[in-house]
Scaffold this motif. Structure first.
Motif, PDB file in Angstrom:
ATOM      1  N   HIS A  38       3.018   6.258  35.848  1.00 58.35           N
ATOM      2  CA  HIS A  38       2.259   5.076  35.271  1.00 58.35           C
ATOM      3  C   HIS A  38       1.292   4.266  36.417  1.00 58.35           C
ATOM      4  CE1 HIS A  38       5.052   5.726  31.827  1.00 58.35           C
ATOM      5  NE2 HIS A  38       4.222   4.835  30.892  1.00 58.35           N
ATOM      6  N   GLY A  39       1.508   4.866  37.451  1.00 53.97           N
ATOM      7  CA  GLY A  39       0.708   4.182  38.612  1.00 53.97           C
ATOM      8  C   GLY A  39       1.539   3.400  39.434  1.00 53.97           C
ATOM      9  N   ALA A  40       2.778   3.582  39.811  1.00 50.70           N
ATOM     10  CA  ALA A  40       3.317   2.570  40.276  1.00 50.70           C
ATOM     11  C   ALA A  40       2.985   2.683  41.777  1.00 50.70           C
ATOM     12  CB  ALA A  40       4.807   2.566  40.113  1.00 50.70           C
ATOM     13  N   LYS A  41       2.953   1.481  42.511  1.00 49.31           N
ATOM     14  CA  LYS A  41       3.107   1.482  43.831  1.00 49.31           C
ATOM     15  C   LYS A  41       4.504   1.145  44.429  1.00 49.31           C
ATOM     16  CE  LYS A  41       1.310  -1.095  48.235  1.00 49.31           C
ATOM     17  NZ  LYS A  41       0.594  -2.252  48.437  1.00 49.31           N
ATOM     18  N   MET A  42       4.945   2.015  45.205  1.00 46.06           N
ATOM     19  CA  MET A  42       6.352   1.935  45.656  1.00 46.06           C
ATOM     20  C   MET A  42       6.499   1.596  47.099  1.00 46.06           C
ATOM     21  SD  MET A  42       7.417   3.495  42.647  1.00 46.06           S
ATOM     22  CE  MET A  42       9.108   3.787  43.163  1.00 46.06           C
ATOM     23  N   VAL A  43       7.494   0.643  47.041  1.00 44.44           N
ATOM     24  CA  VAL A  43       7.986   0.051  48.333  1.00 44.44           C
ATOM     25  C   VAL A  43       9.472   0.389  48.599  1.00 44.44           C
ATOM     26  CG1 VAL A  43       6.161  -1.476  48.356  1.00 44.44           C
ATOM     27  CG2 VAL A  43       8.373  -2.037  47.299  1.00 44.44           C
ATOM     28  N   PRO A  44       9.800   0.105  49.854  1.00 43.28           N
ATOM     29  CA  PRO A  44      11.472   0.271  50.058  1.00 43.28           C
ATOM     30  C   PRO A  44      12.007  -0.895  49.776  1.00 43.28           C
ATOM     31  CG  PRO A  44      10.177   0.710  52.136  1.00 43.28           C
ATOM     32  CD  PRO A  44       9.282   0.247  51.037  1.00 43.28           C
ATOM     33  N   PHE A  45      13.251  -0.937  48.965  1.00 45.49           N
ATOM     34  CA  PHE A  45      14.077  -2.124  48.844  1.00 45.49           C
ATOM     35  C   PHE A  45      15.756  -1.633  48.423  1.00 45.49           C
ATOM     36  CE2 PHE A  45      16.171  -5.261  46.281  1.00 45.49           C
ATOM     37  CZ  PHE A  45      15.877  -6.463  47.082  1.00 45.49           C
ATOM     38  N   GLY A  46      16.655  -2.233  49.040  1.00 48.14           N
ATOM     39  CA  GLY A  46      17.893  -1.988  48.838  1.00 48.14           C
ATOM     40  C   GLY A  46      18.124  -0.518  48.977  1.00 48.14           C
ATOM     41  N   PRO A  92       1.377   0.095  24.850  1.00 49.56           N
ATOM     42  CA  PRO A  92       0.960  -0.648  25.954  1.00 49.56           C
ATOM     43  C   PRO A  92       0.355  -1.981  25.488  1.00 49.56           C
ATOM     44  CG  PRO A  92      -0.628   1.223  25.602  1.00 49.56           C
ATOM     45  CD  PRO A  92       0.318   1.470  24.642  1.00 49.56           C
ATOM     46  N   GLU A  93       0.114  -2.169  24.335  1.00 47.48           N
ATOM     47  CA  GLU A  93      -0.361  -3.442  23.809  1.00 47.48           C
ATOM     48  C   GLU A  93       1.043  -4.415  23.702  1.00 47.48           C
ATOM     49  OE1 GLU A  93      -0.514  -0.633  22.060  1.00 47.48           O
ATOM     50  OE2 GLU A  93      -2.594  -0.098  22.472  1.00 47.48           O
ATOM     51  N   LYS A  94       1.939  -3.998  23.649  1.00 51.95           N
ATOM     52  CA  LYS A  94       3.207  -4.694  23.719  1.00 51.95           C
ATOM     53  C   LYS A  94       4.079  -4.917  24.779  1.00 51.95           C
ATOM     54  CE  LYS A  94       3.530  -4.906  18.595  1.00 51.95           C
ATOM     55  NZ  LYS A  94       4.637  -4.221  17.146  1.00 51.95           N
ATOM     56  N   LEU A  95       4.336  -3.670  25.435  1.00 49.91           N
ATOM     57  CA  LEU A  95       5.136  -3.385  26.409  1.00 49.91           C
ATOM     58  C   LEU A  95       4.350  -2.532  27.708  1.00 49.91           C
ATOM     59  CD1 LEU A  95       8.197  -3.513  27.394  1.00 49.91           C
ATOM     60  CD2 LEU A  95       8.398  -1.280  26.381  1.00 49.91           C
ATOM     61  N   GLN A  96       4.573  -3.160  28.753  1.00 47.08           N
ATOM     62  CA  GLN A  96       4.340  -2.562  29.993  1.00 47.08           C
ATOM     63  C   GLN A  96       5.521  -2.607  31.087  1.00 47.08           C
ATOM     64  OE1 GLN A  96       0.854  -1.736  31.308  1.00 47.08           O
ATOM     65  NE2 GLN A  96      -0.168  -2.203  29.554  1.00 47.08           N
ATOM     66  N   PHE A  97       5.207  -1.428  31.789  1.00 46.37           N
ATOM     67  CA  PHE A  97       6.264  -1.489  33.183  1.00 46.37           C
ATOM     68  C   PHE A  97       5.911  -2.750  33.944  1.00 46.37           C
ATOM     69  CE2 PHE A  97       7.688   2.936  33.287  1.00 46.37           C
ATOM     70  CZ  PHE A  97       9.158   2.733  33.342  1.00 46.37           C
ATOM     71  N   ALA A  98       6.877  -3.246  34.564  1.00 46.77           N
ATOM     72  CA  ALA A  98       6.605  -4.366  35.758  1.00 46.77           C
ATOM     73  C   ALA A  98       7.453  -4.026  36.982  1.00 46.77           C
ATOM     74  CB  ALA A  98       6.865  -5.823  35.051  1.00 46.77           C
ATOM     75  N   GLY A  99       6.977  -4.652  38.041  1.00 44.60           N
ATOM     76  CA  GLY A  99       7.776  -4.332  39.421  1.00 44.60           C
ATOM     77  C   GLY A  99       8.271  -5.529  39.947  1.00 44.60           C
ATOM     78  N   LEU A 100       8.484  -5.480  41.148  1.00 42.58           N
ATOM     79  CA  LEU A 100       9.286  -6.384  41.919  1.00 42.58           C
ATOM     80  C   LEU A 100       8.689  -7.385  41.984  1.00 42.58           C
ATOM     81  CD1 LEU A 100      11.072  -3.866  44.682  1.00 42.58           C
ATOM     82  CD2 LEU A 100      11.952  -4.836  42.379  1.00 42.58           C
ATOM     83  N   GLY A 101       7.130  -7.634  42.137  1.00 41.52           N
ATOM     84  CA  GLY A 101       6.178  -8.555  42.550  1.00 41.52           C
ATOM     85  C   GLY A 101       6.385  -9.632  41.430  1.00 41.52           C
ATOM     86  N   GLN A 153      13.443   3.734  46.958  1.00 38.61           N
ATOM     87  CA  GLN A 153      11.982   3.487  46.489  1.00 38.61           C
ATOM     88  C   GLN A 153      11.599   2.774  45.306  1.00 38.61           C
ATOM     89  OE1 GLN A 153       9.436   6.726  47.856  1.00 38.61           O
ATOM     90  NE2 GLN A 153      11.278   8.128  48.035  1.00 38.61           N
ATOM     91  N   MET A 154      10.965   1.710  45.166  1.00 42.21           N
ATOM     92  CA  MET A 154      11.144   0.691  44.041  1.00 42.21           C
ATOM     93  C   MET A 154       9.617   0.521  43.691  1.00 42.21           C
ATOM     94  SD  MET A 154      14.017   0.527  42.902  1.00 42.21           S
ATOM     95  CE  MET A 154      13.940  -0.616  41.656  1.00 42.21           C
ATOM     96  N   PRO A 155       9.218   0.374  42.497  1.00 40.89           N
ATOM     97  CA  PRO A 155       7.913  -0.106  42.096  1.00 40.89           C
ATOM     98  C   PRO A 155       7.755  -1.581  42.591  1.00 40.89           C
ATOM     99  CG  PRO A 155       9.193   0.214  40.167  1.00 40.89           C
ATOM    100  CD  PRO A 155      10.079   0.676  41.262  1.00 40.89           C
ATOM    101  N   VAL A 156       6.630  -1.956  43.110  1.00 40.33           N
ATOM    102  CA  VAL A 156       6.416  -3.399  43.329  1.00 40.33           C
ATOM    103  C   VAL A 156       5.278  -3.558  42.434  1.00 40.33           C
ATOM    104  CG1 VAL A 156       4.391  -3.165  45.159  1.00 40.33           C
ATOM    105  CG2 VAL A 156       5.895  -5.136  45.240  1.00 40.33           C
ATOM    106  N   GLN A 157       4.415  -2.861  41.875  1.00 38.22           N
ATOM    107  CA  GLN A 157       3.513  -3.289  40.813  1.00 38.22           C
ATOM    108  C   GLN A 157       2.684  -1.904  40.399  1.00 38.22           C
ATOM    109  OE1 GLN A 157      -0.024  -4.973  43.826  1.00 38.22           O
ATOM    110  NE2 GLN A 157      -0.894  -4.447  41.604  1.00 38.22           N
TER     111      GLN A 157
END
Length: 474
Positions: A88-96, A309-318, A99-103
């Motif tokens: 889904h095109g995630a930008k991954m960053v380190p957390f905890g 996608p009109e109702k639900l999208q993945f969201a990241g840490l940002g 590797q977690m999606p930030v956006q």
């Protein structure tokens, strides 16, 4: 005993599943946690906590420094949804330590924030630690290490609480505790505190077992998925994949309550029972969903596919961070820490009314220091010297570490979290100030890049919460 068995004990029959085919009942009864091996001295979060991250390389490094429970040379872990994030095109960053999606490529952080408030977003919080405590000693043990009132807590209900240090009453971590049965509890703790929490729980369990005969077991549900479905369309989206006749019952699940359910995945297959808890970290109506390892991807994919996608999208840490700050919720390691008591952190309400007796036979850790803090100095108590407050800041946003000064120019506190509020179009912040400077409407200043910016103490949440309690949003 496994998670689903505990759920069954909390209510001998699940009415909403009683009329299901034998296959559904068998799934509900099947042991789910082959991956949840018993692990002495382990722990769990809630619902919920997200990292405070911006999208710069330097902040990503900072998140690794503050958020990771791994040593620098240890590889980052991945949640079960890692490949789905990349798809889904995630930008991954380190957390905890993960590797977690930030956006995601589909939406900016701000757009994702707004989408959560207007539609619904799905957050992967599988990096958090899920735990289970069970046995006749579970209530007394948990009431020793937290100020929560767990005996009177209704079965299948949750409460926010804090793990506390003996003697000082400092907050080891904040946590969500869910009562599955009279002697079984599901607990979630922060990923960034994993090593510290496990060490703490190991020591506390060992000490407890030296002095008590009541049986007490502790499991870490390693490998289990945890997703947060947040936003005004959350109920509609989850209802669409529930196994009937659960669908009409979801409206009767109120904020702070949980229920085991099964859902339809791709091709009409049934999932194993999953634990759905109404609540979250955004201030919106929504659910946190604990999923057995084998079904995490299938359940998540079913939610995304059913809603579209009109109702639900993945969201990241940002987006999660700006949403939680608008909701006035703390981030451990920033707004709460080992040197802060619940009273200083404006969390006095987590201390159960029946836990406030200084002569209690089972006092919680730090009660001798915390209970006198509940009464202000003006009324003869110990009070506190500082308090957590919210601020609306003019001009540039105030970030963590910015000094807060009073009318005389003297430092009165410090910002612990801050960002532009996408919903309000203002700069908001959270921090600690000296007692006396904490009242709503108090005019202060914040030093941002060496310049003083006007700030006003503001009640939190900054954006009204919309938790479903059976009536109007509250």
């Amino acid at each position: 005993m496994k998670l689903v068995r505990a759920l069954q004990r909390g209510r001998k029959a699940v009415p909403s599943l009683q009329s299901q085919p034998a296959r559904s009942i068998a799934l509900l009864s099947r042991p789910l946690s082959a991956a949840a091996a018993a692990s002495p001295g382990s722990t769990v979060a809630r619902q919920q906590h997200s990292p405070r991250i911006t999208l710069t390389p330097s902040s990503a490094r900072a998140s690794r420094r503050h958020g990771s429970s791994l040593a620098a040379d240890e590889p980052l872990k991945q949640t079960p949804l890692y490949d789905l994030h990349l798809a889904h095109g995630a930008k991954m960053v380190p957390f905890g330590g993960f590797q977690m999606p930030v956006q995601y490529s589909s939406l900016s952080v701000s757009a994702s924030h707004h989408f959560t408030r207007s539609h619904a977003s799905l957050f992967d919080v599988g990096h958090m630690v899920q735990h289970r405590f069970s046995g006749p000693g579970a209530v007394a043990f948990l009431e020793r290490i937290t100020p929560a009132s767990l005996g009177p807590l209704p079965v299948r209900s949750s409460t926010l609480s804090t793990l506390l240090w003996p003697g000082t009453g400092g907050i080891v971590d904040d946590t969500i505790i869910t009562k599955l049965a009279d002697d079984a509890f599901y607990v979630v703790t922060n990923a960034a505190c994993r090593d510290k929490d496990l060490k703490y729980l190991g020591e506390q369990l060992a000490e407890w077992k030296k002095n008590h005969n009541a049986k007490l077991e502790h499991e870490v549900l390693d490998g289990w998925g945890l997703v947060a479905l947040q936003g005004p369309l959350s109920e509609e989206i989850l209802s669409a994949i529930l196994v009937a006749p659960e669908e009409p019952k979801l409206r009767e699940l109120y904020f702070g309550q949980c229920r085991p359910v099964m859902v339809k995945t791709r091709g009409g297959a049934l999932s194993q029972p999953i634990l759905v808890s109404r609540g979250g970290y955004t201030g919106e109506d929504g659910f946190e969903i604990s999923i057995p390892p084998a079904d995490t991807v299938a359940v998540t994919d079913a939610l995304l596919e059913a809603a579209g996608p009109e109702k639900l999208q993945f969201a990241g840490l940002g987006a999660r961070d700006s949403l939680r700050l608008e909701a006035g919720m703390c981030l451990y390691g920033h707004d709460l820490d080992d040197n802060t008591t619940p009273v200083e952190g404006a969390l006095s309400w987590v201390i159960g009314k029946d836990r406030r007796d200084p002569k209690s036979a089972n006092p919680f850790h730090g009660a001798e220091l915390i209970l006198p803090q509940l009464t202000p100095k003006s009324k003869g108590g110990a009070g506190v010297s500082r308090r957590r407050i919210g601020l609306v800041v003019e001009g540039a946003p105030a970030r963590e570490g910015a000094e807060i000064v009073g009318p005389d120019g003297q430092k009165v506190g410090v910002v612990t979290s801050g960002c532009p509020s996408p919903t309000l179009g203002k700069n908001i912040a959270m921090g600690y100030v000296a007692d006396g400077s904490h009242k709503a409407g108090t005019e202060l200043e914040v030093l941002v890049r060496g310049r003083k910016r006007k700030a006003v103490v503001t009640k939190m949440p900054f954006v009204p919460s919309k938790y479903w309690k059976g009536t109007a949003p509250a």
